[in-house]
Enzyme design. Structure first.
Site, PDB file in Angstrom:
ATOM      1  CG  HIS A 130      29.515  90.928   5.930  1.00  0.00           C
ATOM      2  ND1 HIS A 130      30.374  90.269   5.091  1.00  0.00           N
ATOM      3  CD2 HIS A 130      30.302  91.546   6.844  1.00  0.00           C
ATOM      4  CE1 HIS A 130      31.620  90.479   5.483  1.00  0.00           C
ATOM      5  NE2 HIS A 130      31.607  91.260   6.539  1.00  0.00           N
ATOM      6  CD  GLU A 131      29.243  94.339   9.251  1.00  0.00           C
ATOM      7  OE1 GLU A 131      29.791  93.918  10.294  1.00  0.00           O
ATOM      8  OE2 GLU A 131      29.903  94.664   8.240  1.00  0.00           O
ATOM      9  CG  HIS A 176      32.369  84.147  14.957  1.00  0.00           C
ATOM     10  ND1 HIS A 176      33.404  84.343  14.077  1.00  0.00           N
ATOM     11  CD2 HIS A 176      32.806  83.193  15.820  1.00  0.00           C
ATOM     12  CE1 HIS A 176      34.403  83.533  14.387  1.00  0.00           C
ATOM     13  NE2 HIS A 176      34.075  82.826  15.443  1.00  0.00           N
TER      14      HIS A 176
HETATM   15 ZN   LIG Z   1      33.305  91.674   7.760  1.00  0.00          ZN
END
Ligand SMILES: [Zn+2]
Length: 603
Positions: free
Chosen positions: A388-389, A395
């Site tokens: 997730h991180e 990004h």
């Molecule tokens: Zn998040």
């Protein structure tokens, strides 16, 4: 805790390298002093912006530089403080960074109103001028606010009223962080333990129903006792929203908040409509879960009950990192190559150390690779959090690399897309890897289904609550404990009543949700998740064009409005389709879950 790591005993290769921002605290101090000067230089530009293009450009460049330095100063202090939250030195530096932020922002505050007071057509001309390419997105945003910007004197009054409008939130934070006493509850060992909001979560996963029920009921009733005061606080928040929306000439509060992201109210409504269409599937899932955990009927306090399938993933960070790289292979070789630098190049602060901040997050400054804070545990959660991180980090990595600093930062509306997409890629990768392993698949799907329930359904219910509350107040109804509780109870009936016994105490639950003091915010969790699901499925279908579109999205930063950026990625959030697609996926997972559970243990 045994052998607790400290900053001096943890292996440096598993810590983040903060020196990429500043070599030392002394270098930070030097930047701090320089930024003060830069703030003064910007303030001296006040009153010059009408004199032409060069003046505006030079002012915007200075503002941009100020933003970059400010973000370095703040991020460095925050990261150092987070390494050891008791270190007085960094606490003080973080405090100073915060004060400096307000100071220089105040010095640059003339820029927006001065730009807006330029003759009609001038800003439009700048936006189209290639010399302003770095600033077109920011100028377009400023221009969009023009119809809702008031005279200088009126803006000053609104700014002054800001503190007053924030009073409800302050009171609520004080009440829930400091003054509130939820009493005690009996734990699994039979002993009485002090009950807090945070501890409730650990009681709700207890296999002992009496423990779950008591903790849940005590917390809800604890809030209920303060219900009149909390309703008054929330009514104050809503009144502040109405004041601001009216003052700026918006049709209603919701429009005033969504307008900032250039999101139309249809997006919000169609999210709610689409989710209502998925409530039968949610009920189906909850019925399956009820059977799985062996309950004759399921109450609100049973919903978080975890299921031990006898399978977990116990990976140390090196193995977890390798697994992450395998899972994101569908994103392309270069993505994997770029991401593979994160651990060896020390982007990640891996382990829990004494007094380190809890949880996980990703942060970045424009001039350096991103950072990730973890408190890694050898569980599936630990692995999933890493993915997730790293989604956020990559990004930022591509946006910072591609966009100039003035338009590299992405908005909250799109922020959870890349992170959630990675989580889904992980889950699909492991599902394949453990093809024949029933327990593993039940664990993985169960995890994803809970994620759906809490992110898509629950957050949409919250979004519906705050929309209804604002609409009631706008229609002249007063917001009281009774009508807010009744409304919240009805919503729970609607969302969960088909499969769960909706205990009356749930009527108080809205009082526990601090996000209601950030109005019209939570719907973005649901839309972001749905967009991510639609995109991840497109990527996994092997469609090269879909992959290329998603990869382009990762480079966009904040260069377009969020809805436009997501269109580039391949989902149109102005239609209900991505939400419906996500719900189709949910339905598929529910079916698969049922199948797996009905198979014989050793089949
Ligand atoms: Zn998040």
């Amino acid at each position: 805790m045994e052998n607790e790591l400290t900053r001096s005993t943890v292996d440096p290769k598993y810590t983040w390298d903060v020196t990429r921002i500043y070599e030392s605290d002394e270098a930070w101090e030097a930047a701090f002093a320089k930024l003060k000067e830069l703030g003064d230089a910007i303030a001296a530009k006040a009153g010059t912006l009408a004199s032409g293009k060069e003046a505006v450009l030079s002012c915007l460049r200075m503002e941009d530089e100020m933003g970059c330095v400010l973000s370095c100063i703040y991020t460095y202090a925050m990261m150092k403080q987070n390494e050891d939250t008791t270190a007085g030195k960094y606490q003080a530096m973080l405090g100073r960074a915060g004060t400096l932020y307000s100071e220089v922002m105040a010095k640059a505050a003339f820029i927006t109103p001065e730009l807006l007071s330029l003759a009609d057509g001038v800003l439009e001309g700048y936006i189209a001028d290639p010399d302003f390419a770095d600033f077109d997105a920011a100028l377009a945003k400023t221009l969009r606010m023009k119809p809702h910007t008031l005279s200088a004197r009126e803006e000053q009054l609104l700014a002054m009223a800001g503190d007053v409008c924030g009073a409800s939130e302050n009171a609520y934070d004080m009440l829930t962080d400091a003054d509130m006493d939820l009493g005690t509850t009996r734990g699994e060992d039979g002993k009485k333990t002090k009950l807090t909001d945070v501890r409730l979560n650990s009681f709700l996963v207890s296999p002992d129903r009496a423990v779950r029920k008591a903790a849940y009921t005590n917390v809800m009733k604890g809030y209920g006792k303060l219900g009149n005061a909390i309703a008054a606080m929330y009514a104050g928040q809503v009144k502040g929203d109405i004041f601001n929306a009216k003052a700026r000439g918006f049709k209603n509060c919701r429009e005033s908040y969504l307008y900032r992201d250039d999101v139309s109210e249809d997006v919000y409504d169609s999210l709610i409509d689409a989710i209502h269409g998925g409530l039968d599937t949610l009920a189906e899932y909850l019925r399956i879960k009820k059977e799985q955990v062996g309950l004759a009927n399921m109450h609100m306090y049973d919903m978080y009950l975890g299921v031990d399938t006898g399978f977990d993933i116990k990976m140390d960070i090196d193995e977890a990192f390798e697994t992450f790289l395998e899972a994101v292979k569908p994103l392309g070789e270069d993505y994997v190559a770029d991401a593979s630098r994160a651990l060896p190049d020390r982007w990640i602060d891996v382990y829990e150390t004494k007094n380190k901040r809890g949880g996980a997050y990703s942060t970045s400054v424009h001039s350096a690779p991103p950072y990730v804070l973890l408190n890694h545990k050898k569980t599936y959660d630990g692995l999933s959090t890493l993915c997730h991180e790293m989604g956020h980090a990559m990004h930022s990595f591509y946006s910072n690399k591609t966009q100039p600093s003035a338009k590299a930062d992405y908005t909250i509306f799109v922020a959870e897309v890349a992170s959630t997409c990675n989580e889904i890629l992980l889950s699909e990768y492991l599902m394949k890897k453990y093809e024949g392993n029933r327990a593993a698949r039940i664990m993985l799907i169960g995890h994803l289904l809970e994620h759906f329930r809490t992110t898509v359904f629950r957050q949409t219910m919250f979004a519906e609550f705050e929309h209804k509350a604002h609409a009631m107040a706008e229609a002249g109804e007063s917001l009281t404990k009774d009508n807010l509780c009744a409304m919240y109870y009805d919503l729970n009936k609607l969302y969960y009543g088909r499969a769960v016994k909706v205990d009356k105490e749930v009527q108080y639950e809205w009082m526990r949700i601090p996000h209601f003091y950030s109005s019209f915010y939570v719907y973005k969790y649901a839309t972001g998740f749905c967009a991510a699901v639609a995109l991840a499925r497109g990527i996994l279908s092997g469609d090269e064009e879909k992959l290329a579109a998603y990869r382009r999205f990762l480079t966009l930063g904040g260069s377009m409005t969020p809805i436009e950026e997501l269109k580039v990625a391949g989902v149109d959030m102005s239609t209900p389709q991505p939400v419906c697609e996500a719900l189709d996926y949910f339905a598929e997972l529910v079916m698969l879950y049922r199948e797996l559970l009905s198979q014989e243990e050793n089949a």
